[in-house]
Design a protein around this motif. Structure first.
Motif, PDB file in Angstrom:
ATOM      1  N   CYS A  64       0.853  -1.180   0.000  1.00  0.00           N
ATOM      2  CA  CYS A  64       0.000   0.000   0.000  1.00  0.00           C
ATOM      3  C   CYS A  64       0.891   1.233   0.000  1.00  0.00           C
ATOM      4  CB  CYS A  64      -0.946   0.012   1.204  1.00  0.00           C
ATOM      5  SG  CYS A  64      -0.131   0.072   2.813  1.00  0.00           S
ATOM      6  N   GLY A  65       0.326   2.355  -0.399  1.00  0.00           N
ATOM      7  CA  GLY A  65       1.078   3.601  -0.452  1.00  0.00           C
ATOM      8  C   GLY A  65       0.318   4.710   0.246  1.00  0.00           C
ATOM      9  N   GLU A  66       1.056   5.668   0.778  1.00  0.00           N
ATOM     10  CA  GLU A  66       0.425   6.792   1.454  1.00  0.00           C
ATOM     11  C   GLU A  66       1.250   8.036   1.183  1.00  0.00           C
ATOM     12  OE1 GLU A  66      -1.829   8.643   2.257  1.00  0.00           O
ATOM     13  OE2 GLU A  66      -2.671   7.628   3.993  1.00  0.00           O
ATOM     14  N   SER A  67       0.581   9.167   1.053  1.00  0.00           N
ATOM     15  CA  SER A  67       1.263  10.427   0.805  1.00  0.00           C
ATOM     16  C   SER A  67       1.116  11.354   2.005  1.00  0.00           C
ATOM     17  CB  SER A  67       0.683  11.108  -0.444  1.00  0.00           C
ATOM     18  OG  SER A  67       1.239  12.389  -0.599  1.00  0.00           O
ATOM     19  N   PHE A  68       2.227  11.889   2.445  1.00  0.00           N
ATOM     20  CA  PHE A  68       2.214  12.899   3.504  1.00  0.00           C
ATOM     21  C   PHE A  68       2.834  14.185   2.953  1.00  0.00           C
ATOM     22  CE2 PHE A  68       2.003   8.825   5.527  1.00  0.00           C
ATOM     23  CZ  PHE A  68       1.057   9.005   6.521  1.00  0.00           C
ATOM     24  N   TYR A  69       2.656  14.388   1.657  1.00  0.00           N
ATOM     25  CA  TYR A  69       3.257  15.517   0.956  1.00  0.00           C
ATOM     26  C   TYR A  69       2.711  16.836   1.492  1.00  0.00           C
ATOM     27  CZ  TYR A  69       5.212  18.015  -3.054  1.00  0.00           C
ATOM     28  OH  TYR A  69       5.944  18.854  -3.849  1.00  0.00           O
ATOM     29  N   ARG A  70       3.612  17.676   2.010  1.00  0.00           N
ATOM     30  CA  ARG A  70       3.252  18.983   2.563  1.00  0.00           C
ATOM     31  C   ARG A  70       2.223  18.884   3.703  1.00  0.00           C
ATOM     32  NH1 ARG A  70       7.556  20.766   1.109  1.00  0.00           N
ATOM     33  NH2 ARG A  70       8.012  20.573  -1.075  1.00  0.00           N
ATOM     34  N   GLU A  83      -4.620   2.047   9.030  1.00  0.00           N
ATOM     35  CA  GLU A  83      -5.289   0.960   9.741  1.00  0.00           C
ATOM     36  C   GLU A  83      -6.059   0.070   8.768  1.00  0.00           C
ATOM     37  OE1 GLU A  83      -8.389   0.242  13.466  1.00  0.00           O
ATOM     38  OE2 GLU A  83      -8.094   2.250  12.667  1.00  0.00           O
ATOM     39  N   ASP A  84      -6.804   0.682   7.858  1.00  0.00           N
ATOM     40  CA  ASP A  84      -7.573  -0.089   6.882  1.00  0.00           C
ATOM     41  C   ASP A  84      -6.664  -0.910   5.964  1.00  0.00           C
ATOM     42  OD1 ASP A  84      -9.875   0.960   7.926  1.00  0.00           O
ATOM     43  OD2 ASP A  84     -10.188   2.432   6.322  1.00  0.00           O
ATOM     44  N   ALA A  85      -5.499  -0.320   5.615  1.00  0.00           N
ATOM     45  CA  ALA A  85      -4.582  -0.998   4.694  1.00  0.00           C
ATOM     46  C   ALA A  85      -3.965  -2.245   5.324  1.00  0.00           C
ATOM     47  CB  ALA A  85      -3.476  -0.040   4.258  1.00  0.00           C
ATOM     48  N   THR A  86      -3.793  -2.237   6.646  1.00  0.00           N
ATOM     49  CA  THR A  86      -3.112  -3.347   7.312  1.00  0.00           C
ATOM     50  C   THR A  86      -4.071  -4.290   8.029  1.00  0.00           C
ATOM     51  OG1 THR A  86      -2.787  -2.037   9.332  1.00  0.00           O
ATOM     52  CG2 THR A  86      -1.040  -1.961   7.683  1.00  0.00           C
ATOM     53  N   ARG A  89      -4.641  -7.962   6.922  1.00  0.00           N
ATOM     54  CA  ARG A  89      -3.747  -8.184   5.778  1.00  0.00           C
ATOM     55  C   ARG A  89      -2.316  -8.286   6.281  1.00  0.00           C
ATOM     56  NH1 ARG A  89      -4.200  -3.915   1.309  1.00  0.00           N
ATOM     57  NH2 ARG A  89      -3.405  -5.613   0.048  1.00  0.00           N
ATOM     58  N   PRO A  90      -1.919  -9.460   6.704  1.00  0.00           N
ATOM     59  CA  PRO A  90      -0.545  -9.620   7.214  1.00  0.00           C
ATOM     60  C   PRO A  90       0.488  -9.352   6.127  1.00  0.00           C
ATOM     61  CG  PRO A  90      -1.571 -11.756   6.866  1.00  0.00           C
ATOM     62  CD  PRO A  90      -2.648 -10.726   6.692  1.00  0.00           C
ATOM     63  N   ASN A  91       1.691  -9.021   6.580  1.00  0.00           N
ATOM     64  CA  ASN A  91       2.813  -8.786   5.667  1.00  0.00           C
ATOM     65  C   ASN A  91       2.553  -7.634   4.707  1.00  0.00           C
ATOM     66  OD1 ASN A  91       4.006 -11.046   6.879  1.00  0.00           O
ATOM     67  ND2 ASN A  91       3.216 -12.432   5.318  1.00  0.00           N
ATOM     68  N   THR A  92       2.005  -6.555   5.250  1.00  0.00           N
ATOM     69  CA  THR A  92       1.779  -5.361   4.434  1.00  0.00           C
ATOM     70  C   THR A  92       3.024  -4.474   4.448  1.00  0.00           C
ATOM     71  OG1 THR A  92      -0.616  -5.336   4.775  1.00  0.00           O
ATOM     72  CG2 THR A  92       0.422  -3.242   4.208  1.00  0.00           C
ATOM     73  N   HIS A 127      -3.517  -0.840  17.022  1.00  0.00           N
ATOM     74  CA  HIS A 127      -2.341  -1.572  16.543  1.00  0.00           C
ATOM     75  C   HIS A 127      -2.404  -1.775  15.032  1.00  0.00           C
ATOM     76  CE1 HIS A 127      -0.845  -2.785  20.588  1.00  0.00           C
ATOM     77  NE2 HIS A 127      -2.121  -2.608  20.890  1.00  0.00           N
ATOM     78  N   LEU A 128      -1.256  -1.602  14.398  1.00  0.00           N
ATOM     79  CA  LEU A 128      -1.124  -1.897  12.964  1.00  0.00           C
ATOM     80  C   LEU A 128      -0.515  -3.290  12.835  1.00  0.00           C
ATOM     81  CD1 LEU A 128       0.290   1.555  11.782  1.00  0.00           C
ATOM     82  CD2 LEU A 128      -2.081   0.755  11.645  1.00  0.00           C
ATOM     83  N   ASP A 129      -1.310  -4.296  13.169  1.00  0.00           N
ATOM     84  CA  ASP A 129      -0.786  -5.658  13.274  1.00  0.00           C
ATOM     85  C   ASP A 129      -0.286  -6.209  11.942  1.00  0.00           C
ATOM     86  OD1 ASP A 129      -1.295  -5.878  16.029  1.00  0.00           O
ATOM     87  OD2 ASP A 129      -3.387  -6.391  15.660  1.00  0.00           O
ATOM     88  N   GLY A 130      -0.886  -5.752  10.842  1.00  0.00           N
ATOM     89  CA  GLY A 130      -0.492  -6.303   9.548  1.00  0.00           C
ATOM     90  C   GLY A 130       0.732  -5.651   8.937  1.00  0.00           C
ATOM     91  N   LEU A 131       1.199  -4.560   9.536  1.00  0.00           N
ATOM     92  CA  LEU A 131       2.325  -3.814   8.952  1.00  0.00           C
ATOM     93  C   LEU A 131       3.625  -4.590   9.129  1.00  0.00           C
ATOM     94  CD1 LEU A 131       3.351  -1.208   7.618  1.00  0.00           C
ATOM     95  CD2 LEU A 131       3.625  -0.247   9.913  1.00  0.00           C
ATOM     96  N   LEU A 132       4.289  -4.871   8.021  1.00  0.00           N
ATOM     97  CA  LEU A 132       5.553  -5.592   8.077  1.00  0.00           C
ATOM     98  C   LEU A 132       6.730  -4.621   8.146  1.00  0.00           C
ATOM     99  CD1 LEU A 132       6.875  -8.414   7.986  1.00  0.00           C
ATOM    100  CD2 LEU A 132       6.988  -8.184   5.492  1.00  0.00           C
TER     101      LEU A 132
END
Length: 202
Positions: A64-70, A83-86, A89-92, A127-132
């Motif tokens: 997944c991708g996220e932008s924090f531009y400016r 949270e929704d992205a992970t 969905r393990p191993n994100t 918790h972002l449990d799926g975030l690798l």
């Protein structure tokens, strides 16, 4: 040219994936995140996206991708997207492009979340449990924001000449790799473009 050739970015990402998958499997969860720093035009984003596609197709990970531009703060909306992205969905793997475009206050908050895989909203810890692990790219403090071929940003209006350099202790929170023009990768890209042009002409 051999299809087995890999850039430094791809080799680093292979190593990071193997390490983090092992940490997740063992339950030790000492995850490492990677930050690629290189001038505009060296191909950071294109190479990372190519690797992510291969990882998504063949290596059993989610991307997944996220932008924090400016963005001056990590908003509730940003956090909900993470949270929704992970969730479930393990191993994100999260890819943050142009990390230096976000001010340091925003980056500090985000890096804390990345390090701990947790964040707090209205006093509730989530918790972002799926975030690798996280892949981030940034430009160096001395960047001239050309397109990599000496063309100044004046003729590239989509490139903002300002950034918030990532230096010192902030880099140490990542596995930081400084990348430069990869000549073989550039030649392979030229070869593909020429091959496409020849086929198109015929």
């Amino acid at each position: 040219m051999s299809g087995l050739y890999k850039t430094e970015i791809e080799t680093t990402l292979d190593e990071m994936l193997a390490y983090n998958m092992n940490e997740a499997s063992n339950g030790t969860n000492r995850f490492k995140n990677v930050l690629f720093i290189g001038a505009s035009g060296v191909g950071k984003t294109a190479i990372v996206l190519k690797w992510l596609q291969r990882a998504n197709d063949n290596l059993g990970v989610n991307c997944c991708g996220e932008s924090f531009y400016r963005t001056h703060t990590v908003s509730a909306d940003n956090l909900k997207l993470l949270e929704d992205a992970t969730d479930g969905r393990p191993n994100t793997i999260l890819f943050i492009d142009e990390f230096d475009a976000a001010p340091k206050t925003c980056r500090d908050t985000l890096t804390d979340i990345i390090d701990n895989h947790t964040y707090v909203v209205d006093g509730v810890e989530k918790h972002l449990d799926g975030l690798l692990f996280v892949i981030a790219t940034a430009r160096p403090a001395y960047a001239d924001y050309s397109d990599g071929h000496g063309i100044p940003h004046i003729v590239l209006p989509d490139i903002d000449p300002k950034n918030y350099p990532i230096e010192g202790s902030e880099q140490e929170r990542f596995n930081t790799v400084h990348v430069y023009n990869d000549k073989r990768s550039c030649l392979e890209d030229i070869e593909r473009r020429l091959d496409g042009t020849i086929k198109h002409d015929h």
